[in-house]
Design a protein around this motif. Sequence first.
Motif, PDB file in Angstrom:
ATOM      1  N   THR A 136       0.816  -1.219   0.000  1.00  0.00           N
ATOM      2  CA  THR A 136       0.000   0.000   0.000  1.00  0.00           C
ATOM      3  C   THR A 136       0.851   1.271   0.000  1.00  0.00           C
ATOM      4  OG1 THR A 136      -0.179  -0.073   2.407  1.00  0.00           O
ATOM      5  CG2 THR A 136      -1.961  -1.095   1.130  1.00  0.00           C
ATOM      6  N   GLY A 137       2.091   1.189   0.454  1.00  0.00           N
ATOM      7  CA  GLY A 137       2.955   2.360   0.473  1.00  0.00           C
ATOM      8  C   GLY A 137       3.762   2.551  -0.788  1.00  0.00           C
ATOM      9  N   LEU A 138       3.488   1.722  -1.775  1.00  0.00           N
ATOM     10  CA  LEU A 138       4.275   1.738  -3.002  1.00  0.00           C
ATOM     11  C   LEU A 138       3.522   2.458  -4.113  1.00  0.00           C
ATOM     12  CD1 LEU A 138       7.031   0.439  -3.665  1.00  0.00           C
ATOM     13  CD2 LEU A 138       5.789  -1.452  -4.653  1.00  0.00           C
ATOM     14  N   SER A 139       4.141   3.470  -4.681  1.00  0.00           N
ATOM     15  CA  SER A 139       3.610   4.140  -5.862  1.00  0.00           C
ATOM     16  C   SER A 139       4.782   4.525  -6.746  1.00  0.00           C
ATOM     17  CB  SER A 139       2.821   5.399  -5.483  1.00  0.00           C
ATOM     18  OG  SER A 139       3.705   6.417  -5.046  1.00  0.00           O
ATOM     19  N   VAL A 140       4.506   4.809  -7.991  1.00  0.00           N
ATOM     20  CA  VAL A 140       5.577   5.217  -8.892  1.00  0.00           C
ATOM     21  C   VAL A 140       6.250   6.472  -8.348  1.00  0.00           C
ATOM     22  CG1 VAL A 140       6.061   6.131 -11.203  1.00  0.00           C
ATOM     23  CG2 VAL A 140       4.617   4.102 -10.935  1.00  0.00           C
ATOM     24  N   TYR A 141       5.455   7.364  -7.782  1.00  0.00           N
ATOM     25  CA  TYR A 141       6.011   8.621  -7.271  1.00  0.00           C
ATOM     26  C   TYR A 141       6.863   8.404  -6.019  1.00  0.00           C
ATOM     27  CZ  TYR A 141       3.107  10.754 -10.763  1.00  0.00           C
ATOM     28  OH  TYR A 141       2.555  11.101 -11.950  1.00  0.00           O
TER      29      TYR A 141
ATOM     30  N   PRO B 210       2.286  -2.760 -10.465  1.00  0.00           N
ATOM     31  CA  PRO B 210       2.345  -4.216 -10.650  1.00  0.00           C
ATOM     32  C   PRO B 210       3.556  -4.667 -11.483  1.00  0.00           C
ATOM     33  CG  PRO B 210       0.086  -3.495 -10.847  1.00  0.00           C
ATOM     34  CD  PRO B 210       0.931  -2.248 -10.783  1.00  0.00           C
ATOM     35  N   ALA B 211       3.965  -3.870 -12.457  1.00  0.00           N
ATOM     36  CA  ALA B 211       5.151  -4.228 -13.244  1.00  0.00           C
ATOM     37  C   ALA B 211       6.397  -4.200 -12.369  1.00  0.00           C
ATOM     38  CB  ALA B 211       5.306  -3.279 -14.424  1.00  0.00           C
ATOM     39  N   LEU B 212       6.485  -3.229 -11.482  1.00  0.00           N
ATOM     40  CA  LEU B 212       7.589  -3.173 -10.514  1.00  0.00           C
ATOM     41  C   LEU B 212       7.575  -4.398  -9.614  1.00  0.00           C
ATOM     42  CD1 LEU B 212       7.664   0.491  -9.185  1.00  0.00           C
ATOM     43  CD2 LEU B 212       9.642  -0.817  -9.905  1.00  0.00           C
ATOM     44  N   LEU B 213       6.393  -4.737  -9.128  1.00  0.00           N
ATOM     45  CA  LEU B 213       6.267  -5.880  -8.221  1.00  0.00           C
ATOM     46  C   LEU B 213       6.602  -7.192  -8.922  1.00  0.00           C
ATOM     47  CD1 LEU B 213       3.071  -4.788  -6.284  1.00  0.00           C
ATOM     48  CD2 LEU B 213       5.442  -4.766  -5.467  1.00  0.00           C
TER      49      LEU B 213
ATOM     50  N   ALA C 148       2.430 -12.003   1.892  1.00  0.00           N
ATOM     51  CA  ALA C 148       1.358 -11.078   2.283  1.00  0.00           C
ATOM     52  C   ALA C 148       0.139 -11.254   1.382  1.00  0.00           C
ATOM     53  CB  ALA C 148       1.851  -9.638   2.222  1.00  0.00           C
ATOM     54  N   GLN C 149      -0.992 -10.913   1.920  1.00  0.00           N
ATOM     55  CA  GLN C 149      -2.245 -10.992   1.165  1.00  0.00           C
ATOM     56  C   GLN C 149      -2.526  -9.638   0.507  1.00  0.00           C
ATOM     57  OE1 GLN C 149      -4.083 -13.822   0.789  1.00  0.00           O
ATOM     58  NE2 GLN C 149      -2.390 -14.810   1.861  1.00  0.00           N
ATOM     59  N   HIS C 150      -1.850  -9.377  -0.604  1.00  0.00           N
ATOM     60  CA  HIS C 150      -2.011  -8.081  -1.263  1.00  0.00           C
ATOM     61  C   HIS C 150      -3.064  -8.113  -2.357  1.00  0.00           C
ATOM     62  CE1 HIS C 150       0.507 -10.054  -4.173  1.00  0.00           C
ATOM     63  NE2 HIS C 150       1.494 -10.118  -3.300  1.00  0.00           N
ATOM     64  N   GLY C 151      -3.381  -9.288  -2.883  1.00  0.00           N
ATOM     65  CA  GLY C 151      -4.440  -9.415  -3.872  1.00  0.00           C
ATOM     66  C   GLY C 151      -4.092  -8.934  -5.270  1.00  0.00           C
ATOM     67  N   LEU C 152      -2.840  -8.707  -5.564  1.00  0.00           N
ATOM     68  CA  LEU C 152      -2.458  -8.254  -6.901  1.00  0.00           C
ATOM     69  C   LEU C 152      -2.290  -9.463  -7.815  1.00  0.00           C
ATOM     70  CD1 LEU C 152       0.104  -5.512  -5.889  1.00  0.00           C
ATOM     71  CD2 LEU C 152      -2.161  -5.162  -6.876  1.00  0.00           C
ATOM     72  N   SER C 153      -3.206  -9.611  -8.746  1.00  0.00           N
ATOM     73  CA  SER C 153      -3.230 -10.810  -9.578  1.00  0.00           C
ATOM     74  C   SER C 153      -1.964 -10.965 -10.415  1.00  0.00           C
ATOM     75  CB  SER C 153      -4.464 -10.816 -10.476  1.00  0.00           C
ATOM     76  OG  SER C 153      -4.459  -9.697 -11.337  1.00  0.00           O
ATOM     77  N   GLU C 154      -1.363  -9.850 -10.848  1.00  0.00           N
ATOM     78  CA  GLU C 154      -0.143  -9.946 -11.653  1.00  0.00           C
ATOM     79  C   GLU C 154       0.981 -10.593 -10.858  1.00  0.00           C
ATOM     80  OE1 GLU C 154      -2.302  -6.137 -12.937  1.00  0.00           O
ATOM     81  OE2 GLU C 154      -1.737  -7.064 -11.045  1.00  0.00           O
ATOM     82  N   VAL C 155       1.079 -10.229  -9.594  1.00  0.00           N
ATOM     83  CA  VAL C 155       2.136 -10.779  -8.744  1.00  0.00           C
ATOM     84  C   VAL C 155       1.841 -12.241  -8.431  1.00  0.00           C
ATOM     85  CG1 VAL C 155       3.299 -10.591  -6.517  1.00  0.00           C
ATOM     86  CG2 VAL C 155       2.715  -8.531  -7.800  1.00  0.00           C
TER      87      VAL C 155
END
Length: 141
Positions: free
Chosen positions: A35-40, A61-64, A118-125
Amino acid sequence: MTRTATPRKPRASSQARIEAILAAARELLAEQGVTGLSVYSVAERAQIPPSSVYHFFASVPALLEALTADVHRAFREALRAPIDPATLVTWHDLSRLIEQRMLDIYNGDAAARQLILAQHGLSEVVQADRQHDMELGELMH
């Protein structure tokens, strides 16, 4: 005549920037979770413009996914590390050894724990993790 594209290795300056971006993302992930991760926030931490992050990674998601690939690279290296056969009596010994190597990676890498456990729910990861798990299974076999 058909030519197939061969992925080019990034120039040294580009590779250095990619590594700075991934290091910043890894630090933020370890400190604040997904949640603390953003491109900025990654750009700020890496001390580069956000456009540079977008140049190499189109989205969080590409970063992750790239970070997930790094974690699994560590897993592959752990599986490929030499094993002293004299320390193995049963297959349980081998299983424990491999399990301990994987636990050592998780214990030493907070970002890996955030990505994989962790349960982040990001399907790409999740999808990238599954693909890497299949590769690790083949390697273990």
